[in-house]
Write a protein that holds these residues in place. Structure first.
Motif, PDB file in Angstrom:
ATOM      1  N   VAL A 101      51.890  37.907  36.886  1.00 54.28           N
ATOM      2  CA  VAL A 101      50.313  37.908  36.670  1.00 54.28           C
ATOM      3  C   VAL A 101      49.648  37.148  37.966  1.00 54.28           C
ATOM      4  O   VAL A 101      50.138  36.191  38.335  1.00 54.28           O
ATOM      5  N   SER A 102      48.679  37.759  38.555  1.00 55.73           N
ATOM      6  CA  SER A 102      47.981  37.316  39.703  1.00 55.73           C
ATOM      7  C   SER A 102      46.585  37.795  39.535  1.00 55.73           C
ATOM      8  O   SER A 102      46.300  38.523  38.808  1.00 55.73           O
ATOM      9  N   GLY A 103      45.846  37.021  40.614  1.00 52.24           N
ATOM     10  CA  GLY A 103      44.355  37.443  40.617  1.00 52.24           C
ATOM     11  C   GLY A 103      44.127  38.812  40.661  1.00 52.24           C
ATOM     12  O   GLY A 103      43.255  39.499  40.083  1.00 52.24           O
ATOM     13  N   TYR A 104      44.493  39.485  41.728  1.00 53.66           N
ATOM     14  CA  TYR A 104      44.628  40.938  41.983  1.00 53.66           C
ATOM     15  C   TYR A 104      45.622  41.659  42.080  1.00 53.66           C
ATOM     16  O   TYR A 104      45.379  42.814  42.817  1.00 53.66           O
ATOM     17  N   GLY A 105      46.713  41.460  41.862  1.00 50.13           N
ATOM     18  CA  GLY A 105      47.985  41.925  41.911  1.00 50.13           C
ATOM     19  C   GLY A 105      49.081  41.680  42.880  1.00 50.13           C
ATOM     20  O   GLY A 105      48.380  40.840  43.922  1.00 50.13           O
ATOM     21  N   ALA A 117      47.133  42.449  37.271  1.00 49.14           N
ATOM     22  CA  ALA A 117      46.242  41.712  37.857  1.00 49.14           C
ATOM     23  C   ALA A 117      45.212  40.996  36.768  1.00 49.14           C
ATOM     24  O   ALA A 117      44.963  41.664  35.782  1.00 49.14           O
ATOM     25  N   VAL A 118      44.749  39.938  37.138  1.00 46.21           N
ATOM     26  CA  VAL A 118      43.771  39.406  35.910  1.00 46.21           C
ATOM     27  C   VAL A 118      42.627  40.083  35.618  1.00 46.21           C
ATOM     28  O   VAL A 118      42.277  40.473  34.301  1.00 46.21           O
ATOM     29  N   PHE A 119      41.979  40.900  36.741  1.00 44.08           N
ATOM     30  CA  PHE A 119      41.008  41.636  36.377  1.00 44.08           C
ATOM     31  C   PHE A 119      41.185  42.986  35.484  1.00 44.08           C
ATOM     32  O   PHE A 119      40.232  43.368  35.014  1.00 44.08           O
ATOM     33  N   GLU A 120      42.446  43.374  35.488  1.00 42.67           N
ATOM     34  CA  GLU A 120      42.813  44.666  34.949  1.00 42.67           C
ATOM     35  C   GLU A 120      42.864  44.770  33.684  1.00 42.67           C
ATOM     36  O   GLU A 120      42.314  45.924  32.885  1.00 42.67           O
ATOM     37  N   ALA A 121      43.181  43.646  32.887  1.00 46.21           N
ATOM     38  CA  ALA A 121      43.055  43.823  31.538  1.00 46.21           C
ATOM     39  C   ALA A 121      41.486  43.963  31.142  1.00 46.21           C
ATOM     40  O   ALA A 121      41.422  44.744  30.139  1.00 46.21           O
ATOM     41  N   LEU A 122      40.767  43.366  31.370  1.00 44.92           N
ATOM     42  CA  LEU A 122      39.313  43.440  31.088  1.00 44.92           C
ATOM     43  C   LEU A 122      38.609  44.819  31.392  1.00 44.92           C
ATOM     44  O   LEU A 122      38.072  45.502  30.819  1.00 44.92           O
ATOM     45  N   LEU A 123      39.301  45.077  32.725  1.00 42.77           N
ATOM     46  CA  LEU A 123      38.955  46.397  33.231  1.00 42.77           C
ATOM     47  C   LEU A 123      39.031  47.625  32.216  1.00 42.77           C
ATOM     48  O   LEU A 123      38.377  48.815  31.964  1.00 42.77           O
ATOM     49  N   ARG A 124      40.474  47.528  31.817  1.00 41.01           N
ATOM     50  CA  ARG A 124      40.871  48.606  30.563  1.00 41.01           C
ATOM     51  C   ARG A 124      40.210  48.606  29.430  1.00 41.01           C
ATOM     52  O   ARG A 124      39.881  49.445  28.836  1.00 41.01           O
ATOM     53  N   LEU A 125      39.968  47.197  29.096  1.00 38.80           N
ATOM     54  CA  LEU A 125      39.118  47.264  27.775  1.00 38.80           C
ATOM     55  C   LEU A 125      37.642  47.493  28.030  1.00 38.80           C
ATOM     56  O   LEU A 125      37.073  48.011  26.866  1.00 38.80           O
TER      57      LEU A 125
END
Length: 404
Positions: free
Chosen positions: A124-128, A200-208
């Motif tokens: 897990v990282s900020g941007y991958g 990436a941390v932003f990706e989970a929210l992006l998918r949801l």
């Protein structure tokens, strides 16, 4: 109460929320999680936020639930050797450092898979782990901004807003647990041995969040934040306050439920208005609908609103405070708030509810290094070796935060 994942061993090198939550979610269902912390630098979640009466951080109590704690300087040569022994017998390793940290410590995926080819590694990282923003530092709020969540939260004429909980880190923890289980299934099916789950941390929210991208690319519609209403306003609803000061959220997700809602707040005249015959037509007149709901709710007490909505089978839900949550009859009936014997601090119980193999809370977050001795004994170390490692600052023991 061993749980369906009792044969799963997870080594957690994570810290703060995102990575540790992934491991905690799986620990609820029996996974054997060993949380590794440096002897002289433990997870900041132990100290962040309010403390319980016993002096332990309440956030740590829940993020550290069901986990063994091992104090280990895994960057030292001896510590790296101990980590290798752990990895050789593990199924999963979780880490959420900046990209490159493991590689610089000579324990990147190639090394780890050399030790254990079947190891699933959640990174897990900020941007991958790659891309132009790979090395940019990030926290949860930056991820909430990048995902579009902040942009769609708040009032039209006001600033973007963050939600009232660490949404990015929390959803990343959930998505990380999903990624681990998918990779383990692929391993079991013979599709892949150990693999890397790069999140990436932003990706989970992006998918949801999901719908804004197809709305823009498929319908040329760009959602905007809309205060107490939905950003796209495709169905009636919003947040309203009763005459006796209680906040309610009102919603309808189909033409049929919308008609019941309109009948509850405006009678037959409003419900049968041709402008509201379908959700598509209604979306063009949503301000009229919102104002009608607002007029009705603000002029009636909570009891009156609930009575009228129940009569029409319409949905209005009271906004619960934390105090309300802890006393709510439905939440209590579901067993969603739990604790362990002798521990006054309560936490949210395992979710989801499984009929045959439910999750369980075994213990809350333990002291640093509380399980170091037993873990090392399991790996074949004797008391003399353990004492020597402690005195050299390689390990932490029994709640101590030592330095070499």
């Amino acid at each position: 109460m061993s749980g369906p994942l009792h044969n799963l061993r997870i080594i957690e090198l994570g810290h703060v929320i995102a990575g540790p939550l992934s491991a905690a979610l799986l620990s609820d269902f029996g996974a054997d999680v060993i949380k590794v912390e440096a002897p002289n630098r433990t997870d900041m979640m132990r100290d962040l936020g309010p403390k319980a009466k016993d002096g332990v951080g309440v956030w740590w109590k829940t993020l550290g639930r069901n986990k063994q704690t091992l104090g280990l300087d895994w960057k030292s040569d001896e510590g790296r050797g101990i980590l290798r022994k752990l990895v050789e017998g593990a199924d999963v390793l979780v880490e959420n450092f900046r990209p490159g940290v493991l590689e610089r410590a000579a324990i990147g995926p190639e090394i780890l898979h050399g030790w254990n080819p079947d190891l699933v590694i959640l990174r897990v990282s900020g941007y991958g782990q790659d891309g132009p923003m790979r090395d940019v530092p990030a926290f949860g709020r930056a991820a909430e901004a990048m995902s579009g969540l902040a942009h769609l939260t708040g009032f039209t004429d006001g600033p973007p807003m963050h939600p009232g909980f660490p949404a990015a880190d929390s959803t990343t923890g959930l998505m990380g647990a999903l990624g681990i289980m998918i990779a383990l299934l692929a391993r079991e099916q013979g599709t892949a041995r150990g693999q890397v789950v790069d999140l990436a941390v932003f990706e989970a929210l992006l998918r949801l969040m999901d719908y804004p991208v197809p709305a823009l690319t498929g319908a040329d519609h760009s959602p905007r934040r809309n205060g107490l209403r939905q950003p796209m306003d495709f169905a009636p609803g919003g947040m309203f306050r009763t005459s006796d000061g209680v906040w309610l959220t009102v919603s309808a997700g189909s033409a049929e439920t919308a008609q019941r809602l309109l009948r509850a707040v405006g009678g037959d005249a409003l419900a049968d208005d041709p402008r509201f015959a379908t959700l598509a037509e209604m979306s063009h007149h949503m301000t009229v609908v919102f104002d009608a709901i607002n007029d009705f709710v603000t002029q009636h007490t909570l009891a009156e609103v609930e009575t009228e909505f129940a009569r029409h089978d319409a949905v209005a839900s009271r906004v619960l405070s934390v105090e309300d949550i802890t006393t709510n009859a439905q939440i209590r009936h579901r067993g969603d708030i739990v604790s362990v014997e002798g521990e006054p601090t309560k936490v949210i119980g395992p979710v989801p509810h499984l009929s045959a193999t439910p999750g369980a809370l075994r213990w809350l977050g333990r002291a640093p290094g509380a399980d170091t001795r037993s873990i090392l004994c399991e790996l074949g170390f004797d008391d003399k070796q353990i004492t020597a490692l402690y005195e050299a600052g390689i390990i932490g023991l029994d709640g101590t935060r030592n330095t070499p």
